[in-house]
Design an enzyme around this catalytic site. Structure first.
Site, PDB file in Angstrom:
ATOM      1  N   ARG A  11       0.832  -1.210   0.000  1.00 37.83           N
ATOM      2  CA  ARG A  11       0.000   0.000   0.000  1.00 37.83           C
ATOM      3  C   ARG A  11       0.860   1.251   0.000  1.00 37.83           C
ATOM      4  NH1 ARG A  11      -3.713  -0.538   5.167  1.00 37.83           N
ATOM      5  NH2 ARG A  11      -1.716  -1.158   6.050  1.00 37.83           N
ATOM      6  N   TYR A 154       9.041   6.454  17.017  1.00 35.85           N
ATOM      7  CA  TYR A 154       9.186   6.475  15.558  1.00 35.85           C
ATOM      8  C   TYR A 154      10.416   7.287  15.153  1.00 35.85           C
ATOM      9  CZ  TYR A 154       7.446   6.667  10.692  1.00 35.85           C
ATOM     10  OH  TYR A 154       7.291   6.536   9.330  1.00 35.85           O
ATOM     11  N   LYS A 158      13.602   5.642  13.147  1.00 33.16           N
ATOM     12  CA  LYS A 158      14.033   6.142  11.841  1.00 33.16           C
ATOM     13  C   LYS A 158      15.412   6.788  11.916  1.00 33.16           C
ATOM     14  CE  LYS A 158      10.423   4.874   9.459  1.00 33.16           C
ATOM     15  NZ  LYS A 158      10.551   3.769   8.473  1.00 33.16           N
TER      16      LYS A 158
END
Length: 243
Positions: A11, A154, A158
């Site tokens: 997706r 997050y 990252k």
């Protein structure tokens, strides 16, 4: 059969990357997905409708044994295949203030992005080194470059991948393998559909969210021969929100 693996390819940004690698660069694309088989099948159908080829590979990138088992089985079934492009795109978000963040919210996000990078990339590393060619592209985030409140997990995950990108690039450059990261800002996907776009665009100099195809264009360039002298870089694609 020259192949490219895209994790989280069913997706959004992953799907756009799969399509462009197949159609514009002619790669046989391995579409990794974890749970949404319908979406992965749709991605494959889109690729085939445009004359490309691909396979669907189901595994959780954070599960080392699953990654090893599935990729080993596929490699054995396709002895002539050469995976020369790896796009580490899979990631999850569990947003919330750090003071209330559960251990599971912390570890699951790091596990998918950071451990997932290790599990998938390490599987192919020796093969790329022997072949003396490869393109490793890690999808990170503006959060991993500047940090975002409410996304400590997050941002940490990252940022970890950013550091790994820069270090690995130095290790493998002599073998003609480039390692780069692409850091999107606000991109219109399912991950951002619940955000207040009207309010957030006020922060973005270009005054709009980006499109998944625009991120895929950057990835496609980095995967091509045109980007042979670019390695260890983090390319921000965020409409000017941070640069």
């Amino acid at each position: 059969m020259k192949s490219a693996l895209v994790t989280g390819g069913s997706r959004g940004i992953g799907r756009a990357i799969c399509r462009k690698l197949a159609v514009e660069l002619g790669y046989h694309v391995l579409i990794n997905y974890q749970g949404n088989e319908v979406a992965a099948r749709e991605t494959l159908a889109l690729i085939e409708a445009e004359g490309g080829t691909g396979d669907m590979l189901k595994f959780d990138v954070g599960d080392g044994k699953a990654v090893l088992d599935v990729l080993t089985a596929w490699t054995e079934q396709h002895p002539d295949a050469v995976v020369e492009v790896i796009v580490n795109n899979a990631g999850i978000a569990r947003d919330g203030l750090f003071m209330w963040m559960t251990p599971e919210d912390w570890s699951s996000v790091l596990h998918t992005s950071l451990q997932g990078f290790y599990n998938v990339t390490n599987f192919f590393m020796q093969k790329l080194l022997r072949k003396r060619y490869g393109r490793i592209i890690n999808i990170v985030s503006v959060s991993g470059v500047k940090g975002t409140a409410g996304q400590v997990n997050y941002s940490a995950a990252k940022a970890g991948v950013v550091g790994a990108t820069k270090a690995l690039a130095q290790e493998v450059a002599k073998r003609n393998i480039t390692v780069n990261a692409v850091a999107p800002g606000f991109i219109r996907t399912e991950m951002t559909k619940d955000m207040d776009e009207q309010e957030l665009v006020k922060m973005i100099p270009l005054n709009r969210f980006g499109e998944a195809e625009e991120v895929a264009d950057v990835v496609c360039f980095l995967a091509s021969k045109k980007a042979a002298y670019i390695t260890g870089e983090v390319i921000n694609i965020n409409g000017g929100i941070y640069s």
